[in-house]
Design a protein around this motif. Structure first.
Motif, PDB file in Angstrom:
ATOM      1  N   GLY A  75     -49.574 -16.283  44.078  1.00 53.63           N
ATOM      2  CA  GLY A  75     -49.792 -17.124  42.889  1.00 53.63           C
ATOM      3  C   GLY A  75     -48.437 -17.410  42.265  1.00 53.63           C
ATOM      4  O   GLY A  75     -48.443 -18.151  41.415  1.00 53.63           O
ATOM      5  N   ASN A  77     -45.654 -18.749  43.524  1.00 49.12           N
ATOM      6  CA  ASN A  77     -44.842 -19.993  44.214  1.00 49.12           C
ATOM      7  C   ASN A  77     -45.950 -20.761  44.210  1.00 49.12           C
ATOM      8  O   ASN A  77     -46.863 -20.630  44.826  1.00 49.12           O
ATOM      9  CB  ASN A  77     -44.214 -19.541  45.195  1.00 49.12           C
ATOM     10  CG  ASN A  77     -43.160 -18.500  44.779  1.00 49.12           C
ATOM     11  OD1 ASN A  77     -42.371 -18.668  44.101  1.00 49.12           O
ATOM     12  ND2 ASN A  77     -43.233 -17.278  45.755  1.00 49.12           N
ATOM     13  N   TYR A  78     -45.626 -22.095  43.874  1.00 52.29           N
ATOM     14  CA  TYR A  78     -46.345 -23.228  44.238  1.00 52.29           C
ATOM     15  C   TYR A  78     -46.029 -23.901  45.721  1.00 52.29           C
ATOM     16  O   TYR A  78     -44.644 -24.193  45.911  1.00 52.29           O
ATOM     17  CB  TYR A  78     -46.105 -24.455  43.219  1.00 52.29           C
ATOM     18  CG  TYR A  78     -46.812 -23.853  42.058  1.00 52.29           C
ATOM     19  CD1 TYR A  78     -48.211 -24.165  41.727  1.00 52.29           C
ATOM     20  CD2 TYR A  78     -45.915 -23.244  40.849  1.00 52.29           C
ATOM     21  CE1 TYR A  78     -48.782 -23.479  40.493  1.00 52.29           C
ATOM     22  CE2 TYR A  78     -46.893 -22.747  39.734  1.00 52.29           C
ATOM     23  CZ  TYR A  78     -48.023 -23.118  39.518  1.00 52.29           C
ATOM     24  OH  TYR A  78     -48.477 -22.813  38.362  1.00 52.29           O
ATOM     25  N   VAL A  80     -47.125 -27.472  47.985  1.00 50.81           N
ATOM     26  CA  VAL A  80     -47.958 -28.683  47.805  1.00 50.81           C
ATOM     27  C   VAL A  80     -47.940 -29.269  49.279  1.00 50.81           C
ATOM     28  O   VAL A  80     -47.024 -29.327  49.949  1.00 50.81           O
ATOM     29  CB  VAL A  80     -46.688 -29.727  46.974  1.00 50.81           C
ATOM     30  CG1 VAL A  80     -47.735 -31.093  47.139  1.00 50.81           C
ATOM     31  CG2 VAL A  80     -46.581 -29.312  45.397  1.00 50.81           C
ATOM     32  N   PHE A 123     -49.546 -18.235  48.205  1.00 51.67           N
ATOM     33  CA  PHE A 123     -48.822 -19.235  47.217  1.00 51.67           C
ATOM     34  C   PHE A 123     -50.026 -19.815  46.487  1.00 51.67           C
ATOM     35  O   PHE A 123     -51.114 -19.761  46.962  1.00 51.67           O
ATOM     36  CB  PHE A 123     -48.090 -20.360  48.053  1.00 51.67           C
ATOM     37  CG  PHE A 123     -46.935 -19.852  48.813  1.00 51.67           C
ATOM     38  CD1 PHE A 123     -45.729 -19.821  48.280  1.00 51.67           C
ATOM     39  CD2 PHE A 123     -47.117 -19.607  50.489  1.00 51.67           C
ATOM     40  CE1 PHE A 123     -44.738 -19.150  49.214  1.00 51.67           C
ATOM     41  CE2 PHE A 123     -46.159 -19.113  51.064  1.00 51.67           C
ATOM     42  CZ  PHE A 123     -44.587 -19.178  50.392  1.00 51.67           C
ATOM     43  N   SER A 124     -49.493 -20.527  45.585  1.00 48.10           N
ATOM     44  CA  SER A 124     -50.613 -21.297  44.735  1.00 48.10           C
ATOM     45  C   SER A 124     -50.638 -22.935  45.523  1.00 48.10           C
ATOM     46  O   SER A 124     -49.652 -23.464  45.116  1.00 48.10           O
ATOM     47  CB  SER A 124     -50.340 -21.415  43.293  1.00 48.10           C
ATOM     48  OG  SER A 124     -50.450 -20.189  42.671  1.00 48.10           O
ATOM     49  N   VAL A 125     -51.488 -23.130  46.382  1.00 45.12           N
ATOM     50  CA  VAL A 125     -51.362 -24.274  46.997  1.00 45.12           C
ATOM     51  C   VAL A 125     -52.028 -25.516  46.065  1.00 45.12           C
ATOM     52  O   VAL A 125     -53.137 -25.125  45.558  1.00 45.12           O
ATOM     53  CB  VAL A 125     -52.281 -24.229  48.259  1.00 45.12           C
ATOM     54  CG1 VAL A 125     -52.275 -25.428  48.953  1.00 45.12           C
ATOM     55  CG2 VAL A 125     -51.692 -23.210  49.161  1.00 45.12           C
ATOM     56  N   ARG A 126     -51.549 -26.513  46.038  1.00 42.38           N
ATOM     57  CA  ARG A 126     -51.955 -27.670  45.402  1.00 42.38           C
ATOM     58  C   ARG A 126     -52.072 -28.782  46.374  1.00 42.38           C
ATOM     59  O   ARG A 126     -51.025 -29.186  47.192  1.00 42.38           O
ATOM     60  CB  ARG A 126     -50.714 -28.122  44.264  1.00 42.38           C
ATOM     61  CG  ARG A 126     -50.580 -27.199  43.304  1.00 42.38           C
ATOM     62  CD  ARG A 126     -51.843 -27.016  42.344  1.00 42.38           C
ATOM     63  NE  ARG A 126     -51.401 -26.229  41.324  1.00 42.38           N
ATOM     64  CZ  ARG A 126     -51.874 -24.855  41.086  1.00 42.38           C
ATOM     65  NH1 ARG A 126     -52.759 -24.164  41.867  1.00 42.38           N
ATOM     66  NH2 ARG A 126     -51.656 -24.065  39.910  1.00 42.38           N
ATOM     67  N   ARG A 136     -54.473 -35.655  42.685  1.00 43.94           N
ATOM     68  CA  ARG A 136     -54.917 -34.213  43.003  1.00 43.94           C
ATOM     69  C   ARG A 136     -56.232 -34.379  43.749  1.00 43.94           C
ATOM     70  O   ARG A 136     -57.014 -34.933  43.268  1.00 43.94           O
ATOM     71  CB  ARG A 136     -54.527 -33.498  41.888  1.00 43.94           C
ATOM     72  CG  ARG A 136     -54.851 -32.041  42.495  1.00 43.94           C
ATOM     73  CD  ARG A 136     -54.477 -31.044  41.330  1.00 43.94           C
ATOM     74  NE  ARG A 136     -54.380 -29.798  41.851  1.00 43.94           N
ATOM     75  CZ  ARG A 136     -54.658 -28.717  41.239  1.00 43.94           C
ATOM     76  NH1 ARG A 136     -53.845 -28.648  39.833  1.00 43.94           N
ATOM     77  NH2 ARG A 136     -54.598 -27.154  41.892  1.00 43.94           N
TER      78      ARG A 136
END
Length: 146
Positions: A75, A77-78, A80, A123-126, A136
């Protein structure tokens, strides 16, 4: 320059020299012992080899080896993931069987996209879709390619 994934470090470095000397002394004693007994056959060589392997393992344990590596904090690092939602994705490939939108849907389909699940562990996936604007999305079912 490659990225280092993992390494073995010895935390008791003071024992490295002593372990090396103990290995050499033990090896010399083993060789002398097997020569005195006349152990030159295959079974004697196998027994000596197993003893050497056992001694090496014990001496390595004495030096306290640790396997260390770097992992991204969960969590921290993001990442995309963007999907093109434009009408151009409805164009079929050269064989005329699949459109680009079918390929994108297959890659992003819930339950089948193990790669997204694996990425979400580190990772924090967006997730976003884009066409005339960026939006989004929570579910890839929102892709309509219009």
């Amino acid at each position: 320059m490659g990225a280092e994934l993992a390494a073995i470090i010895f935390t008791a470095r003071a024992w490295l020299i002593g372990a090396g000397m103990a290995f050499v002394i033990t090896l010399v004693l083993l060789i002398q012992g097997y020569r005195r007994v006349g152990g030159t056959g295959l079974s004697a060589r196998c027994a000596m080899l197993l003893k050497v392997v056992g001694i090496v393992i014990l001496l390595l344990c004495l030096c306290e080896p640790l396997w260390v590596g770097q992992v991204a904090k969960t969590g921290a690092n993001y990442l995309v993931v963007m999907a093109d939602n434009s009408r151009s994705k409805t164009i079929q490939d050269q064989s005329g069987r699949l459109s680009r939108s079918d390929t994108v849907k297959a890659l992003l389909e819930e339950g089948k996209s193990e790669w997204l699940t694996d990425l979400a562990q580190d990772f924090s996936v967006r997730q976003y879709r884009f066409d005339s604007q960026v939006k989004r999305v929570e579910d890839w079912a929102e892709l309509d390619f219009a």
